[in-house]
Write a protein that holds these residues in place. Structure first.
Motif, PDB file in Angstrom:
ATOM      1  N   LYS A 110       2.437  -8.787  -2.562  1.00 14.35           N
ATOM      2  CA  LYS A 110       0.982  -8.829  -2.616  1.00 14.35           C
ATOM      3  C   LYS A 110       0.477 -10.262  -2.797  1.00 14.35           C
ATOM      4  O   LYS A 110      -0.470 -10.691  -2.146  1.00 14.35           O
ATOM      5  N   HIS A 111       1.131 -10.965  -3.700  1.00  9.93           N
ATOM      6  CA  HIS A 111       0.668 -12.325  -4.000  1.00  9.93           C
ATOM      7  C   HIS A 111       1.422 -13.393  -3.219  1.00  9.93           C
ATOM      8  O   HIS A 111       1.173 -14.577  -3.403  1.00  9.93           O
ATOM      9  N   LYS A 112       2.342 -12.952  -2.399  1.00 13.49           N
ATOM     10  CA  LYS A 112       3.141 -13.877  -1.579  1.00 13.49           C
ATOM     11  C   LYS A 112       3.787 -14.960  -2.459  1.00 13.49           C
ATOM     12  O   LYS A 112       3.689 -16.151  -2.184  1.00 13.49           O
ATOM     13  N   LYS A 113       4.439 -14.480  -3.519  1.00 11.26           N
ATOM     14  CA  LYS A 113       5.085 -15.426  -4.435  1.00 11.26           C
ATOM     15  C   LYS A 113       6.541 -15.033  -4.641  1.00 11.26           C
ATOM     16  O   LYS A 113       6.878 -13.854  -4.568  1.00 11.26           O
ATOM     17  N   ASN A 165      12.569 -16.310 -13.312  1.00  7.29           N
ATOM     18  CA  ASN A 165      11.180 -16.371 -13.797  1.00  7.29           C
ATOM     19  C   ASN A 165      10.480 -17.690 -13.481  1.00  7.29           C
ATOM     20  O   ASN A 165       9.401 -17.942 -13.996  1.00  7.29           O
ATOM     21  N   ARG A 166      11.104 -18.532 -12.681  1.00  6.79           N
ATOM     22  CA  ARG A 166      10.453 -19.775 -12.270  1.00  6.79           C
ATOM     23  C   ARG A 166       9.923 -19.605 -10.839  1.00  6.79           C
ATOM     24  O   ARG A 166      10.671 -19.115  -9.983  1.00  6.79           O
ATOM     25  N   GLU A 167       8.660 -19.977 -10.633  1.00 10.83           N
ATOM     26  CA  GLU A 167       8.085 -19.787  -9.297  1.00 10.83           C
ATOM     27  C   GLU A 167       8.642 -20.803  -8.310  1.00 10.83           C
ATOM     28  O   GLU A 167       8.751 -21.994  -8.623  1.00 10.83           O
ATOM     29  N   ILE A 168       8.998 -20.333  -7.138  1.00  8.94           N
ATOM     30  CA  ILE A 168       9.538 -21.216  -6.088  1.00  8.94           C
ATOM     31  C   ILE A 168       8.473 -21.319  -4.991  1.00  8.94           C
ATOM     32  O   ILE A 168       8.169 -20.313  -4.339  1.00  8.94           O
ATOM     33  N   PRO A 169       7.887 -22.496  -4.780  1.00  2.00           N
ATOM     34  CA  PRO A 169       6.866 -22.600  -3.726  1.00  2.00           C
ATOM     35  C   PRO A 169       7.500 -22.549  -2.331  1.00  2.00           C
ATOM     36  O   PRO A 169       8.353 -23.375  -2.011  1.00  2.00           O
ATOM     37  N   LEU A 170       7.099 -21.559  -1.551  1.00  8.64           N
ATOM     38  CA  LEU A 170       7.638 -21.405  -0.194  1.00  8.64           C
ATOM     39  C   LEU A 170       6.492 -21.447   0.809  1.00  8.64           C
ATOM     40  O   LEU A 170       5.392 -20.989   0.517  1.00  8.64           O
ATOM     41  N   THR A 171       6.778 -21.985   1.989  1.00  5.82           N
ATOM     42  CA  THR A 171       5.771 -21.966   3.068  1.00  5.82           C
ATOM     43  C   THR A 171       5.762 -20.538   3.647  1.00  5.82           C
ATOM     44  O   THR A 171       6.704 -19.756   3.401  1.00  5.82           O
ATOM     45  N   PRO A 172       4.727 -20.192   4.432  1.00  8.64           N
ATOM     46  CA  PRO A 172       4.670 -18.814   4.965  1.00  8.64           C
ATOM     47  C   PRO A 172       5.936 -18.393   5.709  1.00  8.64           C
ATOM     48  O   PRO A 172       6.421 -17.275   5.535  1.00  8.64           O
ATOM     49  N   ARG A 173       6.486 -19.281   6.521  1.00  5.57           N
ATOM     50  CA  ARG A 173       7.676 -18.873   7.301  1.00  5.57           C
ATOM     51  C   ARG A 173       8.925 -18.812   6.424  1.00  5.57           C
ATOM     52  O   ARG A 173       9.798 -17.975   6.658  1.00  5.57           O
ATOM     53  N   GLU A 174       9.010 -19.668   5.421  1.00  5.15           N
ATOM     54  CA  GLU A 174      10.143 -19.573   4.484  1.00  5.15           C
ATOM     55  C   GLU A 174      10.065 -18.247   3.728  1.00  5.15           C
ATOM     56  O   GLU A 174      11.088 -17.576   3.518  1.00  5.15           O
ATOM     57  N   PHE A 175       8.842 -17.892   3.330  1.00  6.76           N
ATOM     58  CA  PHE A 175       8.617 -16.629   2.615  1.00  6.76           C
ATOM     59  C   PHE A 175       9.038 -15.452   3.503  1.00  6.76           C
ATOM     60  O   PHE A 175       9.762 -14.558   3.073  1.00  6.76           O
ATOM     61  N   GLU A 201       0.810  -1.210   0.000  1.00  6.58           N
ATOM     62  CA  GLU A 201       0.000   0.000   0.000  1.00  6.58           C
ATOM     63  C   GLU A 201       0.856   1.278   0.000  1.00  6.58           C
ATOM     64  O   GLU A 201       0.345   2.379  -0.023  1.00  6.58           O
ATOM     65  N   LYS A 202       2.183   1.089   0.041  1.00  2.00           N
ATOM     66  CA  LYS A 202       3.054   2.263   0.000  1.00  2.00           C
ATOM     67  C   LYS A 202       3.247   2.733  -1.439  1.00  2.00           C
ATOM     68  O   LYS A 202       3.734   3.798  -1.699  1.00  2.00           O
ATOM     69  N   GLY A 203       2.902   1.925  -2.370  1.00  2.87           N
ATOM     70  CA  GLY A 203       3.078   2.291  -3.772  1.00  2.87           C
ATOM     71  C   GLY A 203       3.284   1.057  -4.603  1.00  2.87           C
ATOM     72  O   GLY A 203       3.683   0.024  -4.069  1.00  2.87           O
ATOM     73  N   PRO A 204       3.019   1.169  -5.898  1.00  2.00           N
ATOM     74  CA  PRO A 204       3.111  -0.022  -6.735  1.00  2.00           C
ATOM     75  C   PRO A 204       4.513  -0.617  -6.810  1.00  2.00           C
ATOM     76  O   PRO A 204       4.669  -1.819  -6.923  1.00  2.00           O
ATOM     77  N   ASP A 205       5.560   0.240  -6.674  1.00  2.00           N
ATOM     78  CA  ASP A 205       6.927  -0.281  -6.805  1.00  2.00           C
ATOM     79  C   ASP A 205       7.321  -1.154  -5.623  1.00  2.00           C
ATOM     80  O   ASP A 205       8.179  -2.013  -5.720  1.00  2.00           O
ATOM     81  N   ALA A 206       6.691  -0.865  -4.472  1.00  2.00           N
ATOM     82  CA  ALA A 206       7.042  -1.609  -3.260  1.00  2.00           C
ATOM     83  C   ALA A 206       6.465  -3.011  -3.260  1.00  2.00           C
ATOM     84  O   ALA A 206       6.783  -3.815  -2.403  1.00  2.00           O
ATOM     85  N   ASP A 207       5.634  -3.334  -4.199  1.00  2.00           N
ATOM     86  CA  ASP A 207       5.004  -4.649  -4.265  1.00  2.00           C
ATOM     87  C   ASP A 207       6.018  -5.746  -4.577  1.00  2.00           C
ATOM     88  O   ASP A 207       5.886  -6.862  -4.120  1.00  2.00           O
ATOM     89  N   ILE A 208       7.039  -5.380  -5.325  1.00  2.00           N
ATOM     90  CA  ILE A 208       8.031  -6.393  -5.728  1.00  2.00           C
ATOM     91  C   ILE A 208       9.396  -6.004  -5.166  1.00  2.00           C
ATOM     92  O   ILE A 208       9.834  -4.867  -5.294  1.00  2.00           O
TER      93      ILE A 208
END
Lengths: 231, 455
Positions: free
Chosen positions: A143-146, A151-161, A125-132
């Motif tokens: 935002k998407h917790k990814k 460019n390959r998605e790495i599946p992480l658990t909440p605490r790993e993230f 919510e601080k701005g679009p650039d802060a999302d990534i």
């Protein structure tokens, strides 16, 4: 004074929660029906909403959607009698920030309320650039917790993230084990725990090894840091 | 066998079978008719010959010639023998066709046995005794029915062609009819095959048929699906309704007790009220666990959730930490290069596992004499994952251990502690549901250790 919207149809619970919140002190607007809450949401602004899921008229989920549409930053705490996974998924999809299952201790409710009110404004919510957040070829989407690497998605658990996020917030800087433990596990885990070492290993196995990289580094006795590899 | 093939087989086999059977019967009847008709003609011929013999008795020298001329013009390939009353040959046609059995026939022929018919190959043979005014004759005739056999052969060919044609038509018609008749049933069967009973919202059958019976079947089935969906929905919401009806009043009473505890000046009343509030809180966990267990055991709960046990345990740990900030949780992973896969469960009930950890953590906190709880994740070499919940405090004696996981069991160490004695019994049921086991152990004389083993 922080403004809290409370919607609970059980009169006793309603009164006791209202009383406990006012004692903190918070400014509380306590309502017993979904329709009344809908009007308040449309006309007022709040720092937090405590919503019962099963309300007469309009459900707590619908109220949450409405509130998040008008004020996305307002945290929502759901009070629910039955916390099955399906209901939780619906709740989180409608924008819930936390859940509390009935019956609960008032202390428990106040702790959660305080935690939600203390929570910093989300980065997204601080701005679009802060999302990534990007470091080397690692991209973390808040935002998407990814997380993506090359460019390959790495599946992480909440605490790993959360652990990776804590390291990415200090790119290239040393982050101590105690700081990581506090940021990811809060005060739940004692300082003697080897959870950080184990989770750093989990991260390396997911994020570094498959790509032949060594981004997550250890400085024995000091902590962990991220380093870009040259070439 | 598929219905389409069955219809095809029955229709084509019936039509083809009946056609060939009819053709054979027609052929046999005609063959019999030919034989009868030809024998009658032979008999007529014999009578005519005998009449001629009687008439031209005097002209015996010309008789053969006259008779042969008659014969040649009448039937081809024919032999006729006429005998007088004493069975003496009085006339023999010029034809050289032999009658092999003529002596036997002549012998059998008598006034009491005036007609014998037999066959020599494809030749018809008739022997006849003729009584005419004052003279008696015996006659034997053998002839080949050229025209009859020709007609029979013609009929046979017609019947074969006709039957082949009908058979081919029957095969094509059978195939077409089978497809036509089986199509709605096959479509219905396909839709039924595609139905998934895993999904709580079963889709109705969308096909329509102008066959009354099949349409009726579809409508009945859709009614059944609607009723099943209603039952699913009712069951799905039943737990929520029960939970709401039970736990909201509990929450209200608990909040009242907390309020009363705050207002009372009497310390013992305060302790009593807080104890009762804790019991109510435990009751909430028990209701949740029982409802979730009932759903899971009846297959109503959603299956197949992929979870990481450590994440659920850490969530439960944070909940307890909020309520018990003075307790220290020491979490260790053994070995340090812990394989993350060991912590993964592919068919788990996360709600129940959270309840399990709440029970075990709650027990460990309640019975810890030093406000420390040790949690150990152990990756055994045998692919098993063991979770250890340890606390220092009074331990159970040998006799009590036997009943530790029985419902309503309260050991000597639980005196003065809140609880219903249901936690560990429920923990065992949750673990049974996940194919895991739980054991109680004392690694040291004053340490309680619960081992949860996922294999």
């Amino acid at each position: 004074m922080k403004r809290i919207l409370l919607v609970e149809d059980d009169q006793i619970l309603h009164n006791n929660i209202e009383e406990a919140l006012k004692a903190v002190p918070y400014h509380v607007e306590a309502l017993a029906s979904g329709y009344a809450a809908e009007k308040k949401i449309k006309s007022g602004s709040y720092d937090l909403a405590i919503l019962d899921v099963g309300l007469p008229g309009i459900s707590g989920f619908e109220l949450c959607r409405l509130l998040k549409k008008r004020a996305p930053a307002t945290p929502v705490l759901f009070l629910t009698a039955y916390d099955d996974l399906e209901s939780k998924i619906i709740g989180f999809e409608s924008g819930a920030d936390d859940y509390l299952t009935k019956p609960f201790f008032m202390r428990e409710l106040l702790l959660r309320v305080n935690a939600l009110l203390r929570r910093p404004v989300p980065e997204e919510e601080k701005g679009p650039d802060a999302d990534i957040i990007q470091f080397d070829d690692i991209m973390l989407h808040l935002k998407h917790k990814k997380v993506f690497r090359q460019n390959r998605e790495i599946p992480l658990t909440p605490r790993e993230f959360h652990l990776l996020y804590s390291l990415l917030r200090h790119p290239g800087e040393l982050v101590s084990k105690s700081q990581l433990l506090r940021e990811v596990w809060g005060s739940a885990v004692g300082s003697d725990s080897n959870s950080v070492e184990v989770y750093i290993n989990f991260l390396r196995n997911k994020l570094d090894k498959p790509f032949g990289r060594n981004t997550i580094r250890t400085r024995p006795g000091y902590g962990y840091y991220l380093e870009k590899e040259c070439g | 066998m598929r219905l389409r093939n069955r219809i095809f087989l029955f229709v084509s086999a019936s039509v083809i079978g009946l056609t060939w059977l009819s053709s054979v019967i027609i052929y046999l009847l005609f063959a019999q008719y030919r034989e009868e008709e030809f024998q009658q003609r032979l008999k007529e011929k014999i009578r005519f010959t005998i009449d001629l013999i009687k008439e031209y008795k005097e002209l015996s020298s010309n008789l053969s010639a006259i008779m042969d001329k008659h014969t040649i013009h009448a039937l081809y390939d024919e032999k006729i023998l006429v005998f007088d009353g004493d069975k003496n040959l009085i006339y023999k046609s010029l034809d050289d066709l032999p009658i092999h059995s003529y002596s036997n026939l002549l012998h059998e022929l008598s006034p009491s046995n005036p007609w014998i018919e037999t066959k020599e190959g494809r030749y018809d043979v008739v022997a006849v005794y003729v009584e005419s005014e004052n003279a008696h004759f015996y006659a034997i005739s053998k002839a080949y029915d050229v025209f009859g056999y020709s007609k029979l052969a013609y009929l046979r060919n017609i019947l074969v062609i006709f039957s082949l044609g009908i058979s081919l038509t029957a095969l094509l018609m059978g195939y077409y009819l089978a497809r036509l008749l089986a199509r709605p049933i096959s479509a219905l069967a396909q839709e039924l095959d595609a139905l998934s009973f895993e999904n709580p919202n079963i889709s109705e059958i969308s096909i329509r048929s102008n066959t009354r019976e099949i349409q009726g079947l579809i409508e009945k089935f859709n009614q059944l699906i609607r009723r099943t969906n209603e039952a699913f929905t009712f069951q799905k919401h039943l737990a929520q309704h029960i939970s709401h009806q039970l736990k909201t009043p509990l929450a209200a009473v608990l909040s009242e007790m907390e309020r009363a505890a705050e207002r009372t000046g009497n310390t013992s009343d305060q302790i009593w009220l807080r104890t009762q509030a804790s019991r109510l809180k435990s009751l909430g966990y028990i209701i949740d666990t029982l409802l979730e267990l009932a759903r899971a055991e009846s297959g109503k709960s959603s299956q197949g959730h992929f979870i990481r046990l450590d994440e659920i345990l850490f969530d439960a740990l944070q909940d307890h930490r909020r309520l018990n900030p003075e307790v220290i949780f020491d979490v260790q992973f053994e070995p340090q290069d812990f394989p993350a896969q060991r912590l993964e469960l592919h068919q788990a009930h996360p709600g129940l596992l959270r309840q399990l950890f709440h029970i075990l953590l709650g027990n460990a906190i309640a019975y810890a004499s030093d406000q420390r709880v040790e949690l150990v994740f152990q990756a055994a070499p045998s692919n098993a994952l063991t979770l250890l919940f340890r606390n220092r405090g009074p331990i159970l004696n040998e006799k009590e251990r036997q009943h530790l996981f029985s419902p309503f069991f309260r050991g000597s160490t639980s005196a003065g502690k809140t609880g219903f004695g249901l936690g560990l019994a429920l923990a065992r049921r949750i673990l049974d549901l996940h194919g895991a086991a739980i054991r109680y152990h004392n690694p040291e004389p004053d340490v309680n250790e619960f081992q949860v083993i996922f294999t």
